[in-house]
Motif scaffolding. Structure first.
Motif, short mmCIF file in Angstrom:
data_model
loop_
_atom_site.label_atom_id
_atom_site.label_comp_id
_atom_site.label_asym_id
_atom_site.label_seq_id
_atom_site.Cartn_x
_atom_site.Cartn_y
_atom_site.Cartn_z
N GLU A 12 12.45 4.44 -37.55
CA GLU A 12 13.81 4.01 -37.87
C GLU A 12 14.25 2.89 -36.94
O GLU A 12 14.88 1.93 -37.36
N GLN A 13 13.90 3.00 -35.66
CA GLN A 13 14.23 1.95 -34.71
C GLN A 13 13.53 0.65 -35.07
O GLN A 13 14.12 -0.42 -34.98
N GLN A 14 12.26 0.73 -35.49
CA GLN A 14 11.53 -0.47 -35.90
C GLN A 14 12.21 -1.14 -37.09
O GLN A 14 12.41 -2.36 -37.10
N VAL A 15 12.54 -0.36 -38.10
CA VAL A 15 13.18 -0.90 -39.30
C VAL A 15 14.53 -1.52 -38.94
O VAL A 15 14.84 -2.64 -39.37
N LEU A 16 15.31 -0.85 -38.12
CA LEU A 16 16.61 -1.35 -37.72
C LEU A 16 16.47 -2.65 -36.92
O LEU A 16 17.21 -3.61 -37.13
N HIS A 17 15.51 -2.70 -36.02
CA HIS A 17 15.26 -3.91 -35.24
C HIS A 17 14.93 -5.09 -36.14
O HIS A 17 15.49 -6.17 -36.01
N LEU A 18 14.02 -4.89 -37.08
CA LEU A 18 13.61 -5.97 -37.97
C LEU A 18 14.76 -6.40 -38.88
O LEU A 18 14.95 -7.59 -39.13
N LEU A 19 15.53 -5.44 -39.36
CA LEU A 19 16.69 -5.76 -40.18
C LEU A 19 17.67 -6.62 -39.39
O LEU A 19 18.16 -7.64 -39.87
#
Length: 78
Positions: A12-19
């Motif tokens: 979730e942190q990865q997805v949020l960072h990329l977003l």
């Protein structure tokens, strides 16, 4: 949005960072080797956990919690 930071999984942190870095759902999916549908599911879960109603609010959440920008998450890319 929730005032208290919820526990986010590593993915979730990865997805949020990329977003928050401006990547599209398709770009996030390619980078993380996921389907766009799976990325959308992660975004839906993130909205539920954070109380955000859209991707813009998720990006603001990432900035406020130090999960935004290319340099902030260099170590979280797979």
């Amino acid at each position: 949005m929730n005032a208290e930071a919820p526990a986010l999984t590593g993915r979730e942190q990865q997805v949020l960072h990329l977003l928050s870095s401006g990547d599209t759902i398709s770009a996030i999916a390619r980078q993380l080797r996921l389907s766009p549908h799976t990325v959308d599911t992660y975004l839906r879960r993130l909205r539920t956990k954070t109380g955000a109603v859209n991707r813009t609010q998720l990006a603001v959440y990432a900035v406020r919690h130090g999960l935004a920008g290319r340099s902030a998450g260099q170590g979280i890319r797979p």
